[in-house]
Design an enzyme around this catalytic site. Structure first.
Site, short mmCIF file in Angstrom:
data_model
loop_
_atom_site.label_atom_id
_atom_site.label_comp_id
_atom_site.label_asym_id
_atom_site.label_seq_id
_atom_site.Cartn_x
_atom_site.Cartn_y
_atom_site.Cartn_z
N GLU A 53 1.18 -4.21 -3.84
CA GLU A 53 2.22 -5.21 -3.61
C GLU A 53 1.62 -6.61 -3.63
O GLU A 53 2.28 -7.57 -4.02
CB GLU A 53 2.94 -4.96 -2.28
CG GLU A 53 4.22 -5.78 -2.13
CD GLU A 53 5.09 -5.34 -0.97
OE1 GLU A 53 6.13 -4.72 -1.22
OE2 GLU A 53 4.70 -5.62 0.19
N HIS A 63 -8.74 20.13 -3.07
CA HIS A 63 -7.95 21.28 -3.52
C HIS A 63 -6.69 20.83 -4.26
O HIS A 63 -5.81 21.66 -4.52
CB HIS A 63 -7.58 22.15 -2.32
CG HIS A 63 -8.77 22.70 -1.61
ND1 HIS A 63 -9.43 23.84 -2.02
CD2 HIS A 63 -9.47 22.24 -0.53
CE1 HIS A 63 -10.46 24.08 -1.22
NE2 HIS A 63 -10.50 23.12 -0.31
N LYS A 111 16.88 -4.49 -4.97
CA LYS A 111 17.76 -4.42 -3.79
C LYS A 111 19.11 -5.08 -4.08
O LYS A 111 20.16 -4.59 -3.65
CB LYS A 111 17.09 -5.10 -2.60
CG LYS A 111 15.83 -4.42 -2.10
CD LYS A 111 15.35 -5.10 -0.83
CE LYS A 111 13.96 -5.59 -0.95
NZ LYS A 111 13.46 -6.28 0.23
#
Length: 556
Positions: free
Chosen positions: A360, A391, A519
Site C-alpha cells: 500500500e 508444506h 469504494k
C-alpha cells in the site's frame, strides 16, 4: 510493468549504469561461488544491533554492488530525505501532510519537539488510564458488570497492526482482575461478527471503534450491527452506547455524533498514516493485552531503530541495507516477488501486516513530480509461518521457475522465562524451538546453495527432479527473543525500509489513492443491489450480467 521499460534507465546516473554493468558482468555468478571466494563473508555481510542480527550474506551481491547501491542512495539524496522525514516537513506531497509516525514513540522527556511530544503523550496517558481501569475491573458496562471481552472493530491499519502485535506477544499477556479477552473484527460481510457475537455477553463486552476518518463503511457497518445487538439486549438508551463503546479517530465530532462519550474518545492526527498507526491509541488492544509497561517497551524498541536509522552510516544501517537489497533484487536482478518467512507461530500475522505496509505504501506508478515512473516499484510481498509454508509453497521456491527473494525471521531464545504458563513443559518445548531453528537455517542454506548443500555421495546418483538449483537470495533476521521491545524494533526496520525504497523510486509512500475509487463505485452499485435503482445502462456487460444473477433475474 511493460517488459519494454527499463527497470532503471541506464543513462540516467553513473551508479545505475555501474549497477547494470555489474549485473551483466556477474549474470552467471552463483551464491555458492561468492562464499567460496570470501571465507569471512558472514562477518562482512551481517550487522549486529541491540537485540537483533541481520545477515544478508546470502544475497547475490559483492562489495562493488554495495558500493554502487550506496552511491545510488546518495544521488537520490537519501540522507536529506531521512532528515525531512524526522522533521515536520510535509513529505506526504499529495495530501500536503507530514508523516510523523516516529513521533508516536518519542520518549516523554524528548526535548526537540516539546509540543508534539506533549500532544502524543496526552493521548497515550488517556489510553493508559482506560487500560488500568479495565484491568482493575473498575470499568463496568451499562448493567454494572465488569468488562471481560473487548472487540476491536477496524480495518486495514486499524486492524492488521494491532492484531499482528497482540497475537505475536501473547506470551506477555498481563493478569487482570477478571479474565480479559481481546477480539478483532474487520470484514464488512458480517461473517466474523456472526461467529463472535454468539460467544459474547452484551453485559460484559466493550467495543473499540477504530477508524482514522470515522467514515470507513467496513468499520461503521460492523459498529452499527453490534450497537443493535447491544440495544436489543440492554435497551435503547444513551448509557448503553456510552458504557460499551470507545472510539479512536481524528474526528472527535463524528465520534460524539455517533454517541461515544467524550471520556471514551482517543484522538489521532492527520499526520499518522493508518498502516503506521499501531504506536498510537490505535494500539489500544495491544496495551490491553500486554499492559502499559509492555506497550512502552514496544515503543522503545521502535524508537531505538529510529535513532539507528538517523545516526548510522549506510554501511551499517539495517533499514537502508534491507531497502537497497530489495532495489538490487527488484530493479536489477528482476526478482519481483518477496516472501516473508517467520519461524515462530506467534508471527502468524506478520506477513499480512507487511503486505499492507509495503504494497500500500510503495505500490505506486506515479512519481512525486506527477510523472509516470520509469522503473518497477514494490514487488509482490507474501509469506506464511515458515514451518507451515514448507508444506505449502516451498516446492516453488526450491524447484520452480520464479526467482524469489526471502526474509527468514526467528527468535534465538524461547521457552526460557519463568513467568510463561508452559514453564513446566519447557524442556520439550525448547527442543521444538530448536527444531524450528534448524529448519529455518536449512531452508535458507538450501535456497542459496542448491545441490552444494547436499551430501556429495547422495548427489552422485540423484535424478534431476530431486536436484536443487539454489541461487535464491535471502536475508535472515535473528531476534534475541520475541518480546515487546524486539518486536517494536522489527516493525520499525520494515517501516524505514519502505521509506528508503520510496526515495530511490521517487514515489510517495504515505498516500493510498488506489484504494479510494473502488469504494466510490461500490457506493454507486449498492442502490441497485438494494432495489432502489434499476438502470444498468451505464455499466459494462460483465457487471450487468453479474448483477442480474445476484438479483435473481437470470439463472447463475
Amino acid at each position: 510493468m511493460s517488459k519494454s521499460i527499463e527497470k532503471f534507465p541506464k543513462e540516467l546516473v553513473s551508479p545505475i549504469a555501474q549497477l547494470h554493468s555489474l549485473v551483466e558482468k556477474n549474470s552467471k555468478l552463483h551464491i555458492k561461488e561468492l562464499f567460496a571466494a570470501e571465507q569471512d563473508r558472514f562477518q562482512n555481510y551481517s550487522v549486529k544491533f541491540d537485540q537483533l542480527v541481520f545477515d544478508y550474506s546470502k544475497h547475490r551481491i559483492t562489495k562493488s554492488v554495495l558500493e554502487q547501491l550506496f552511491a545510488l542512495a546518495k544521488t537520490k539524496q537519501l540522507t536529506h530525505w531521512i532528515e525531512r522525514l524526522f522533521s515536520q516537513d510535509k513529505v506526504n506531497c499529495t495530501e500536503q501532510r507530514a508523516a510523523m509516525h516516529w513521533a508516536l514513540r518519542l520518549p516523554s522527556e524528548y526535548s526537540k519537539f516539546p509540543e508534539l511530544t506533549k500532544q502524543v503523550h496526552t493521548q497515550l496517558q488517556r489510553m493508559y488510564a482506560l487500560v488500568e481501569k479495565i484491568h482493575a475491573g473498575q470499568y463496568r458496562g451499562a448493567t454494572g458488570e465488569v468488562i471481560q471481552d473487548v472487540v476491536n472493530i477496524g480495518v486495514g491499519g486499524s486492524d492488521l497492526g494491532p492484531q499482528m502485535v497482540t497475537h505475536a506477544l501473547c506470551d506477555f499477556k498481563v493478569k487482570t482482575a477478571k479474565p480479559l479477552n481481546v477480539h478483532f473484527v474487520s470484514t464488512m460481510d458480517g461473517s466474523q461478527l456472526s461467529d463472535l457475537l454468539h460467544q459474547l455477553r452484551p453485559e460484559t463486552t466493550l467495543f473499540i471503534i477504530s477508524s482514522k476518518s470515522f467514515g470507513t463503511i467496513d468499520t461503521l457497518s460492523n459498529a452499527q450491527t453490534v450497537r443493535q445487538w447491544l440495544e436489543k439486549a440492554l435497551g435503547k438508551h444513551d448509557r448503553v452506547v456510552k458504557s460499551h463503546f470507545i472510539g479512536v479517530s481524528t474526528k472527535a465530532e463524528k465520534m460524539t455524533e455517533w454517541g461515544i462519550a467524550p471520556e471514551n474518545q482517543l484522538l489521532l492526527w492527520d499526520w499518522v498514516g493508518g498502516r503506521y498507526s499501531l504506536w498510537s491509541c490505535i494500539g489500544f488492544p495491544i496495551a490491553l493485552t500486554i499492559g502499559i509497561d509492555g506497550f512502552q517497551q514496544l515503543l522503545a524498541g521502535a524508537h531505538a531503530v529510529d535513532e539507528h536509522f538517523q545516526n548510522t552510516s549506510f554501511e551499517q544501517n539495517i533499514p537502508v541495507l534491507m531497502a537497497l537489497l530489495g532495489i538490487w533484487n527488484n530493479n536489477f536482478l528482476n526478482i519481483q516477488t518477496h516472501a516473508v518467512l517467520p519461524y515462530d507461530g506467534r508471527l502468524k500475522y506478520f506477513a499480512a501486516y507487511l503486505q499492507q505496509l509495503e504494497m500500500e505504501s510503495n505500490g505506486k506508478s506515479v512519481q512525486r513530480d506527477g510523472q509516470k515512473v520509469e522503473l518497477d516499484t514494490c514487488p509482490i510481498v507474501w509469506g506464511e509461518v515458515g514451518p507451515n509454508a514448507q508444506h505449502a509453497f516451498y516446492q516453488l521456491l526450491h524447484q520452480g521457475t520464479q526467482a524469489v527473494s526471502c526474509d527468514f525471521i526467528a527468535p534465538i531464545q524461547r521457552y526460557n522465562a519463568d513467568h510463561f504458563t508452559y514453564v513446566e513443559n519447557a524442556e520439550a518445548l525448547i527442543e521444538q524451538h530448536h527444531l524450528a531453528l534448524s529448519n529455518c537455517l536449512a531452508q535458507s542454506r538450501l535456497l542459496a546453495f542448491g545441490n552444494e548443500a547436499l551430501d556429495s555421495a547422495e548427489l552422485k546418483n540423484l535424478p534431476i527432479y530431486k536436484q536443487y538449483e539454489g541461487n535464491q537470495p535471502s536475508s535472515t533476521l535473528l531476534l534475541k527473543e520475541l518480546n515487546p521491545y524486539s518486536l517494536g524494533m522489527l516493525i520499525a526496520l520494515y517501516e524505514h525500509k519502505v521509506f528508503v525504497q520510496s526515495v530511490i523510486w521517487n514515489i510517495n509512500p504515505f498516500d493510498q489513492w488506489g484504494v479510494e475509487k473502488g469504494k466510490q463505485i461500490a457506493d454507486q452499485l449498492l442502490p441497485i443491489l438494494n432495489g432502489a435503482q434499476n438502470d444498468l445502462s451505464a455499466l459494462d456487460a460483465s457487471t450487468r450480467g453479474l448483477i442480474k444473477i445476484l438479483l435473481g433475474k437470470v439463472d447463475g
